[in-house]
Design an enzyme around this catalytic site. Structure first.
Site, PDB file in Angstrom:
ATOM      1  N   ARG A 121       0.250  -1.212   0.358  1.00 47.03           N
ATOM      2  CA  ARG A 121       0.206   0.243   0.305  1.00 47.03           C
ATOM      3  C   ARG A 121       0.556   1.048  -0.098  1.00 47.03           C
ATOM      4  O   ARG A 121       0.065   2.106   0.171  1.00 47.03           O
ATOM      5  CB  ARG A 121      -1.338   0.130   0.790  1.00 47.03           C
ATOM      6  N   ARG A 152      -2.994   7.093   0.809  1.00 39.21           N
ATOM      7  CA  ARG A 152      -3.668   8.185   2.413  1.00 39.21           C
ATOM      8  C   ARG A 152      -2.633   8.419   3.113  1.00 39.21           C
ATOM      9  O   ARG A 152      -2.733   9.755   3.501  1.00 39.21           O
ATOM     10  CB  ARG A 152      -4.684   7.723   3.075  1.00 39.21           C
ATOM     11  N   ARG A 178      -6.433  12.710  -5.014  1.00 42.83           N
ATOM     12  CA  ARG A 178      -7.745  11.732  -4.950  1.00 42.83           C
ATOM     13  C   ARG A 178      -9.211  12.982  -4.686  1.00 42.83           C
ATOM     14  O   ARG A 178     -10.206  12.334  -5.448  1.00 42.83           O
ATOM     15  CB  ARG A 178      -8.164  11.281  -3.317  1.00 42.83           C
ATOM     16  N   ASP A 219      -7.627  -1.890  -6.635  1.00 40.56           N
ATOM     17  CA  ASP A 219      -7.649  -2.391  -5.184  1.00 40.56           C
ATOM     18  C   ASP A 219      -8.583  -3.920  -5.538  1.00 40.56           C
ATOM     19  O   ASP A 219      -8.946  -3.778  -7.144  1.00 40.56           O
ATOM     20  CB  ASP A 219      -9.169  -1.291  -4.825  1.00 40.56           C
ATOM     21  N   TYR A 222     -15.350 -10.315   1.411  1.00 41.30           N
ATOM     22  CA  TYR A 222     -16.792  -8.572   1.045  1.00 41.30           C
ATOM     23  C   TYR A 222     -17.486  -9.137   0.406  1.00 41.30           C
ATOM     24  O   TYR A 222     -18.870  -8.118   0.462  1.00 41.30           O
ATOM     25  CB  TYR A 222     -15.668  -8.146   0.087  1.00 41.30           C
TER      26      TYR A 222
HETATM   27  O1  1CP Z   1       0.117   1.597  -3.176  1.00 41.41           O
HETATM   28  C1  1CP Z   1      -0.767   0.574  -3.186  1.00 41.41           C
HETATM   29  O2  1CP Z   1      -1.813   1.961  -2.036  1.00 41.41           O
HETATM   30  C2  1CP Z   1      -1.829  -0.074  -4.244  1.00 41.41           C
HETATM   31  C3  1CP Z   1      -3.306   0.196  -4.504  1.00 41.41           C
HETATM   32  C4  1CP Z   1      -4.078  -0.611  -3.294  1.00 41.41           C
HETATM   33  C5  1CP Z   1      -4.306  -2.135  -3.184  1.00 41.41           C
HETATM   34  C6  1CP Z   1      -2.607  -3.227  -3.193  1.00 41.41           C
HETATM   35  C7  1CP Z   1      -4.787  -0.324  -2.923  1.00 41.41           C
HETATM   36  C8  1CP Z   1      -5.295   1.258  -2.826  1.00 41.41           C
HETATM   37  N1  1CP Z   1      -5.672  -1.328  -1.866  1.00 41.41           N
HETATM   38  C9  1CP Z   1      -4.616  -2.417  -2.193  1.00 41.41           C
HETATM   39  C10 1CP Z   1      -5.102  -4.134  -1.845  1.00 41.41           C
HETATM   40  C11 1CP Z   1      -6.448  -3.673  -0.612  1.00 41.41           C
HETATM   41  N2  1CP Z   1      -7.671  -3.463  -0.921  1.00 41.41           N
HETATM   42  C12 1CP Z   1      -6.371  -5.637  -0.034  1.00 41.41           C
HETATM   43  C13 1CP Z   1      -5.848  -6.511   0.393  1.00 41.41           C
HETATM   44  C14 1CP Z   1      -4.423  -5.539   0.674  1.00 41.41           C
HETATM   45  C15 1CP Z   1      -4.260  -5.382   2.275  1.00 41.41           C
HETATM   46  O3  1CP Z   1      -4.410  -6.511   3.255  1.00 41.41           O
HETATM   47  O4  1CP Z   1      -4.425  -3.999   2.760  1.00 41.41           O
HETATM   48  C16 1CP Z   1      -7.730  -4.725   0.944  1.00 41.41           C
HETATM   49  C17 1CP Z   1      -7.832  -6.308   2.047  1.00 41.41           C
HETATM   50  C18 1CP Z   1      -8.492  -4.004   0.257  1.00 41.41           C
HETATM   51  C19 1CP Z   1      -9.727  -3.518   0.749  1.00 41.41           C
HETATM   52  C20 1CP Z   1      -9.858  -2.320   0.432  1.00 41.41           C
HETATM   53  N3  1CP Z   1     -10.462  -0.564  -0.034  1.00 41.41           N
HETATM   54  C21 1CP Z   1     -10.247  -1.421   1.824  1.00 41.41           C
HETATM   55  C22 1CP Z   1     -10.131  -1.983   3.955  1.00 41.41           C
HETATM   56  C23 1CP Z   1     -11.453  -2.229   4.071  1.00 41.41           C
HETATM   57  C24 1CP Z   1     -11.364  -3.141   5.388  1.00 41.41           C
HETATM   58  O5  1CP Z   1     -12.196  -4.352   5.239  1.00 41.41           O
HETATM   59  O6  1CP Z   1     -10.541  -2.799   6.405  1.00 41.41           O
HETATM   60  C25 1CP Z   1      -9.447  -0.097   2.241  1.00 41.41           C
HETATM   61  C26 1CP Z   1     -10.019   0.940   2.927  1.00 41.41           C
HETATM   62  C27 1CP Z   1      -9.528   0.062   0.713  1.00 41.41           C
HETATM   63  C28 1CP Z   1     -10.095   1.466  -0.303  1.00 41.41           C
HETATM   64  C29 1CP Z   1      -8.436   1.203  -0.758  1.00 41.41           C
HETATM   65  N4  1CP Z   1      -7.585   0.575  -1.320  1.00 41.41           N
HETATM   66  C30 1CP Z   1      -6.683   1.403  -1.973  1.00 41.41           C
HETATM   67  C31 1CP Z   1      -6.836   2.737  -1.396  1.00 41.41           C
HETATM   68  C32 1CP Z   1      -5.998   3.102  -1.517  1.00 41.41           C
HETATM   69  C33 1CP Z   1      -8.106   2.891  -0.504  1.00 41.41           C
HETATM   70  C34 1CP Z   1      -8.459   4.148   0.289  1.00 41.41           C
HETATM   71  C35 1CP Z   1      -9.469   4.853  -0.780  1.00 41.41           C
HETATM   72  C36 1CP Z   1      -9.321   5.981  -1.036  1.00 41.41           C
HETATM   73  O7  1CP Z   1      -8.569   6.842  -1.154  1.00 41.41           O
HETATM   74  O8  1CP Z   1     -10.511   6.455  -0.276  1.00 41.41           O
END
Ligand code: 1CP
Length: 350
Positions: A30, A34, A43, A80, A156
């Site tokens: 990640r 943020r 964003r 994502d 999910y």
């Molecule tokens: O470097 C990077 O950020 C690459 C992009 C990336 C990746 C690899 C994002 C952007 N998400 C993910 C993978 C992801 N998404 C996973 C697997 C990795 C991990 O376990 O952390 C999972 C479980 C998600 C699901 C997800 N998407 C969540 C978690 C929800 C929960 O159940 O707790 C969230 C908050 C997101 C949204 C998201 N995805 C990525 C970003 C930057 C965000 C935030 C959204 C925003 O900017 O408002």
């Protein structure tokens, strides 16, 4: 379009082909997102998070942002894991401060809502992002594509959003195994097609995120985590024998060695809770290990961070090792701590 592995020039690919490098290549799960003010500015330009994932120009920009700040060895596609359920036809929304919301699958008949044929056309913008990144990346940086693994995606899709315990998904997996098996079969084929297309468009390595693998008992872990990962790894190996897979079955603890033997990925992501000494001793020698700094240690920084980094480097000094976190970077992480981590890695090595 598939590029050959260039172990001589790209440290991350060299390590995934079994070489040791000192200092180890580094990237952070990640790493875009943020905690970076420049991410928050991009964003703010789009209405929804999915729009960011589906606008190649913006997704490329956000992927490259952390590389402009830090000398990282990899760029991970900005997208994502939930684009796969979305492309299959599910409603997916990201609500500010609340995380993702899906219109959950409740019964076997709901599987008819999923349209695997729509996957490729709907995900085309993601493939365009991959292709643009492949053209733009600096020569030493490896482009990593990714997907969620079937179990985590099913979590999910059945729960309808995030959960502390994933009770719905665990109950369905146990009580309605035929329904659950059909869902996992659809997801396994979708993940293969999705990663195959990312590789065809220029991804040089792919990571499979099974973020919630750790909530299952032993037998269910074999059936819903290890077996789908094995099928995905085999299908990708047949189609792209030189493109390495990094598997991240977070939280499976003592089942890590069995996972690695069955799936045979080029790299294995170690989560924060896994003792490094144990992993170094118990995992087959040829495989690259990736991890596993605690994201909270990076958040706290200072002497705690230096000690933890030194311990990880020492534990994996005899193995191909990719330095990374043991889970995603926390949004509150100070940028200075990321800088300190990478400076420390590059100055000390082992
Ligand atoms: O470097 C990077 O950020 C690459 C992009 C990336 C990746 C690899 C994002 C952007 N998400 C993910 C993978 C992801 N998404 C996973 C697997 C990795 C991990 O376990 O952390 C999972 C479980 C998600 C699901 C997800 N998407 C969540 C978690 C929800 C929960 O159940 O707790 C969230 C908050 C997101 C949204 C998201 N995805 C990525 C970003 C930057 C965000 C935030 C959204 C925003 O900017 O408002």
């Amino acid at each position: 379009m598939e590029k050959g592995v260039e172990p001589g020039t790209k440290p991350l690919l060299a390590v995934l082909s079994g070489e040791r490098r000192d200092p180890p290549p580094v990237w952070l799960m990640r790493q875009a997102g943020r905690y970076l003010p420049e991410y928050r500015r991009v964003r703010a330009r789009v209405a929804g998070f999915l729009e960011l994932c589906y606008t190649p120009e913006l997704a490329v920009e956000v992927t490259l942002q952390p590389l402009r700040r830090f000398p990282l060895d990899a760029a991970i596609l900005f997208s994502d894991i939930l684009v796969v359920p979305h492309a299959l036809g599910m409603e997916v929304r990201f609500l500010e401060g609340e995380g993702p919301k899906l219109d959950p699958l409740r019964e076997p008949a709901d599987l008819a809502r999923l349209a695997p044929a729509a996957l490729y056309p709907r995900l085309r913008p993601v493939y365009e992002t991959v292709a643009a990144l492949a053209r733009e990346l600096p020569p030493k940086v490896t482009l990593i594509g990714f997907s969620g693994a079937p179990w985590t995606l099913a979590c999910y899709m059945l729960e309808g959003g995030g959960s502390k315990d994933w009770l719905t998904a665990r109950r369905v997996a146990l009580a309605e195994p035929e329904f659950f098996a059909r869902l996992v079969a659809i997801l396994t084929e979708s993940v293969i097609a999705y990663l195959d297309a990312q590789i065809a468009h220029g991804a040089e390595a792919v990571q499979l995120f099974d973020s919630w693998a750790g909530v299952l008992p032993e037998g269910e872990t074999r059936r819903w985590v290890i077996e789908p990962a094995r099928r995905i790894a085999e299908a990708l190996r047949r189609r792209h024998p030189r493109v390495p897979l990094i598997a991240f079955p977070r939280g499976i603890g003592p089942l890590y060695p069995e996972f690695v033997e069955a799936v045979r990925p080029a790299g294995i992501g170690l989560d924060t809770t896994l003792p490094c000494g144990w992993a170094a001793a118990e995992l087959p020698a040829g495989i690259a290990v990736q991890g596993n700094l605690d994201p909270v240690t990076l958040l706290v920084g200072g002497a705690r961070l230096d000690t933890a980094v030194a311990e990880i480097l020492a534990a994996f000094r005899r193995r191909p090792h990719i330095f990374n976190l043991g889970h995603g970077i926390l949004p509150q992480t100070p940028i200075a701590h990321v800088e300190a981590l990478i400076t420390h890695l590059h100055s000390r090595g082992r």
